[in-house]
Scaffold this active site. Structure first.
Site, mmCIF file in Angstrom:
data_model
loop_
_atom_site.group_PDB
_atom_site.id
_atom_site.type_symbol
_atom_site.label_atom_id
_atom_site.label_comp_id
_atom_site.label_asym_id
_atom_site.label_seq_id
_atom_site.Cartn_x
_atom_site.Cartn_y
_atom_site.Cartn_z
ATOM 1 N N GLY A 184 0.820 -1.207 0.000
ATOM 2 C CA GLY A 184 0.000 0.000 0.000
ATOM 3 C C GLY A 184 0.851 1.252 0.000
ATOM 4 N N ASN A 274 6.652 -6.697 5.233
ATOM 5 C CA ASN A 274 7.076 -8.072 5.482
ATOM 6 C C ASN A 274 6.846 -8.980 4.281
ATOM 7 O OD1 ASN A 274 8.107 -7.992 8.154
ATOM 8 N ND2 ASN A 274 6.043 -7.844 8.974
ATOM 9 N N GLY A 275 5.655 -8.907 3.691
ATOM 10 C CA GLY A 275 5.359 -9.750 2.537
ATOM 11 C C GLY A 275 6.238 -9.434 1.348
ATOM 12 N N THR A 276 6.441 -8.153 1.103
ATOM 13 C CA THR A 276 7.290 -7.721 -0.011
ATOM 14 C C THR A 276 8.726 -8.174 0.215
ATOM 15 O OG1 THR A 276 5.883 -5.792 -0.392
ATOM 16 C CG2 THR A 276 8.094 -5.721 -1.301
ATOM 17 N N ASP A 304 2.862 0.812 9.697
ATOM 18 C CA ASP A 304 2.518 0.287 11.023
ATOM 19 C C ASP A 304 3.720 0.185 11.948
ATOM 20 O OD1 ASP A 304 -0.004 0.047 10.039
ATOM 21 O OD2 ASP A 304 -0.013 -2.140 9.926
ATOM 22 N N GLY A 348 -2.915 -0.241 11.864
ATOM 23 C CA GLY A 348 -2.261 -1.150 12.797
ATOM 24 C C GLY A 348 -2.950 -2.498 12.798
ATOM 25 N N TYR A 455 -6.885 6.687 4.712
ATOM 26 C CA TYR A 455 -6.406 7.017 3.373
ATOM 27 C C TYR A 455 -5.885 8.444 3.272
ATOM 28 C CZ TYR A 455 -8.283 2.520 2.056
ATOM 29 O OH TYR A 455 -8.509 1.185 1.975
ATOM 30 N N ARG A 458 -2.192 7.949 4.588
ATOM 31 C CA ARG A 458 -1.298 7.223 3.680
ATOM 32 C C ARG A 458 -0.818 8.075 2.513
ATOM 33 N NH1 ARG A 458 -3.022 1.532 1.855
ATOM 34 N NH2 ARG A 458 -3.662 2.768 0.070
#
Length: 532
Positions: A184, A274-276, A304, A348, A455, A458
Site C-alpha cells: 500500500g 514483510n510480505g514484499t 505500522d 495497525g 487514506y 497514507r
C-alpha cells in the site's frame, strides 16, 4: 503474492509456555483473591513472550552449559552474517569505489580508469558493527525486559554497519538498476526512490528504471518500465504517493527472475513490508540458485512500524503526526457536544504503534485500544462502562483504536487481499454502534462521532523526520548493493544505520510489548484502567 509467502520460514523456535524463563515469575500457588490480577499479568507476560524478538534463543538452549554464552554469540553471528556475492562467486574481484564526495564533477565515462581518492575517509570498514541492544536488564521483571536466560545475562549482539565501502563489486557502466514499490501507499516512498536514483548516478550508473505497480510490473506486458534519472525524480518528494505506483500480489518468483534476466537487471531495490521482503528474499535465493550476479536489497516500508529489530520504519513518524489532526477533530466534536464521544480508528493490523504514539502525543485520548492488549467492551470492567464514567466525570471522551484491535468481537471472514492478508472487520464502526446501543439501553444520551483518516494519512508527503530517514535509507541501499551484498534490508538500529539479513526481520510482525515503558507512558497519559 501467495507464491512468495512460503519462501521464508522462521529461523528460531519460540519457547513453550512452560519453558520460557518468565513462566517462573507466574508459577506457584495463587490465592483466590489474587486470581484476577495474576491472570491479567499472566496474559500480558504471555503476549510478550510470544512476540519476543527473533534474537531469542531456541527452547533447547542449555543454560547449564558453562559455554552457552559463547555458543549463543556464535549462533547469532552466523544468523546475522549478511549474504555477499562472493558466497556464490568466490573469484569475484572488487574494484575501487566510484563513490567519492571529494570528486565533484559528474563522471561521464570510465575510459581512463575508475576515480578514487585515498585521502577521503568517508568509507565504512566491512568489520564495523552496531550494537543491537543497548539496555542491560538486571531482571526479567524489569519493564520491557528482553532476556536471553533466566538471569538476564548480558550478551553483546552486533550487526553490520551500513554505508559506502572502499571497494565495490559492480562496474557502474555494467549496472542496470530497477526500483519497485509494493503493497500500500506510505509517506516517503518518493523520497526513497529519489535518493536511490541520485546515489546510483553518483556511483556512475546510467541505466536506472522503475518497475510500475509493484511486482505486477514484471509480468504485465502493458506496463512498461520507466526510465529514471535525477531530472525525473528531482521534485517527486514534494508530493505523496509513489511515482511508480503500487499494487499487491504479482507473478511467481521464477517469472520475476526470468523478466530480470531478459531485461538485464542486476540490481533490484524493493520497497515494501514483510510480505514484499519475503518476495525480495525469494528473488535473491532464486538468483543464487541460477548463479546470477544480482544484488537484491530491501528498504522496509510499513506505516505500522511492525518490522523487527528496527527503531522505526519510514512513514511512521508522518502517520503519527497526521493522526493528530483526526484526534484533535474528534476531541473538538466530543468536547463541543452534550455527552460527546469521539472514536478514531488508526492503522495497525497486528501492532498498535501508531495508536499508542498518536495517543501519547495528542494528550487528548481517554482510551487507547491496540491488538496486543486484550479488552472487553461489556461488563463491569469493560470499555463501555468506563465511557459511562468519563461522561459522568468529564462530560466527553475520545477513543483511539487500532484497526486490528478487538477483531474477536467481529464476524470472521475467509476473505483475503492480494497479499494474502485476512480482510479485517471494521472495529471502528462496531465500537461506534455498540457505544450508541449501550447508552441507549441505559437511558443516557450520547453523541458518538466516528473518524477514519486511514487514506488521508497514507497519501500525504513525508514530514521532515521521515524525509531524513528516507534519504539515508535510499543512499545506504545503494551502498549495500555496490558493496556486493544481496538478500539484505537496510534499517535504523539504536540511531545507527545497519544491514540485516531479510529472514531475521520478517519472521513475524513486531508488536507493542504490553510491559514496555512506552505503553506504560500511554496508560499514564490516558488514565485508562485494565479492561479485562
Amino acid at each position: 503474492m501467495e507464491t512468495l509467502s512460503p519462501a521464508i520460514a522462521p529461523r528460531f523456535v519460540i519457547p513453550s509456555r512452560n519453558s520460557h524463563p518468565l513462566s517462573r515469575l507466574i508459577a506457584g500457588p495463587v490465592f483466590p483473591t489474587m486470581k484476577p490480577s495474576i491472570n491479567r499479568m499472566r496474559k500480558k507476560i504471555e503476549v510478550h513472550a510470544e512476540k519476543m524478538n527473533s534474537v531469542a534463543p531456541a527452547a533447547s538452549t542449555d543454560f547449564s552449559d558453562p559455554d552457552w554464552k559463547s555458543k549463543y554469540q556464535r549462533d547469532f553471528e552466523s544468523r546475522f552474517n549478511i549474504p555477499h556475492l562472493t558466497d556464490i562467486f568466490e573469484d569475484a574481484v572488487p574494484i575501487p569505489s566510484t563513490f567519492c564526495l571529494k570528486m565533484r564533477t559528474p563522471t561521464e565515462d570510465f575510459a581512463d580508469g575508475y576515480p578514487s581518492d585515498e585521502k577521503w575517509h568517508g568509507y565504512i570498514n566491512n568489520s564495523d558493527r552496531v550494537l543491537l541492544k543497548v539496555i542491560r536488564y538486571s531482571s526479567p521483571t524489569s519493564a520491557g525486559a528482553e532476556c536471553i536466560d533466566p538471569d538476564c545475562t548480558w550478551v553483546e549482539q552486533w550487526v553490520h554497519r551500513a554505508g559506502p565501502r572502499e571497494e565495490i563489486y559492480f562496474r557502474p557502466e555494467e549496472v542496470k538498476a530497477a526500483i519497485v514499490t509494493c503493497g500500500g501507499l506510505c509517506p516517503g516512498l518518493n523520497d526513497v526512490i529519489r535518493h536511490i536514483v541520485i546515489t546510483l548516478e553518483i556511483y556512475g550508473v546510467k541505466k536506472i528504471v522503475g518497475i510500475p505497480f509493484g511486482y505486477r510490473g514484471f509480468s504485465d506486458k502493458e506496463l512498461k518500465e520507466m526510465p529514471l534519472s535525477r531530472k525525473v525524480v528531482q521534485n517527486i518528494h514534494l508530493s505523496g504517493g509513489s511515482l511508480l505506483g503500487v499494487s499487491r500480489g504479482g507473478p511467481s518468483v521464477s517469472d520475476i527472475v526470468d523478466r530480470m534476466e531478459e531485461r538485464g537487471v542486476n540490481m533490484l531495490f524493493v520497497l515494501g513490508g514483510n510480505g514484499t521482503h519475503a518476495g525480495a528474499n525469494a528473488i535473491h535465493n532464486e538468483c543464487c540458485k541460477r548463479r546470477l550476479r544480482v544484488a537484491v536489497v530491501g528498504v522496509p516500508k510499513t506505516i505500522d512500524n511492525d518490522i523487527l529489530l528496527m527503531d522505526k520504519t519510514f512513514g511512521f513518524d508522518t502517520a503519527v503526526e497526521e493522526a493528530q489532526r483526526a484526534i484533535n477533530s474528534a476531541y473538538i466534536e466530543a468536547h463541543s457536544a452534550y455527552h460527546g464521544i469521539g472514536v478514531v480508528k488508526l492503522m495497525g493490523r497486528s501492532s498498535g504503534f501508531i495508536a499508542m504514539h498518536a495517543s501519547l502525543a495528542s494528550g487528548q485520548v481517554d482510551i487507547c485500544l491496540i491488538p496486543e492488549v486484550p479488552f472487553n467492551l461489556h461488563g463491569p470492567h469493560g470499555v463501555l462502562r468506563h465511557l459511562k464514567y468519563l461522561l459522568e466525570t468529564k462530560g466527553s471522551a475520545v477513543v483511539c483504536v487500532a484497526e486490528g484491535a478487538g477483531q474477536e468481537f467481529l464476524p470472521k471472514t475467509n476473505a483475503k487481499d492480494a497479499s494474502g492478508n485476512i480482510v479485517f472487520g471494521d472495529i471502528g464502526v462496531h465500537l461506534q454502534q455498540e457505544t450508541k446501543k449501550y447508552f441507549r439501553e441505559i437511558g443516557i444520551p450520547a453523541d458518538v462521532k466516528y473518524i477514519d483518516p486511514t487514506y488521508m494519512i497514507r497519501a500525504v508527503r513525508a514530514n521532515a523526520s521521515d524525509g531524513i530517514l528516507c534519504t539515508v535509507l535510499g543512499q545506504n541501499a545503494v551502498h549495500g548493493a555496490f558493496a556486493g551484498y544481496s538478500g539484505i534490508t537496510v534499517g535504523i538500529c539504536n540511531t545507527h544505520y545497519v544491514y540485516l539479513p531479510i529472514p531475521e526481520v520478517i519472521s513475524y510482525s513486531r508488536a507493542v510489548d504490553p510491559n514496555s515503558r512506552m505503553w506504560h507512558r500511554c496508560l499514564t497519559s490516558t488514565g485508562q484502567p485494565d479492561f479485562i
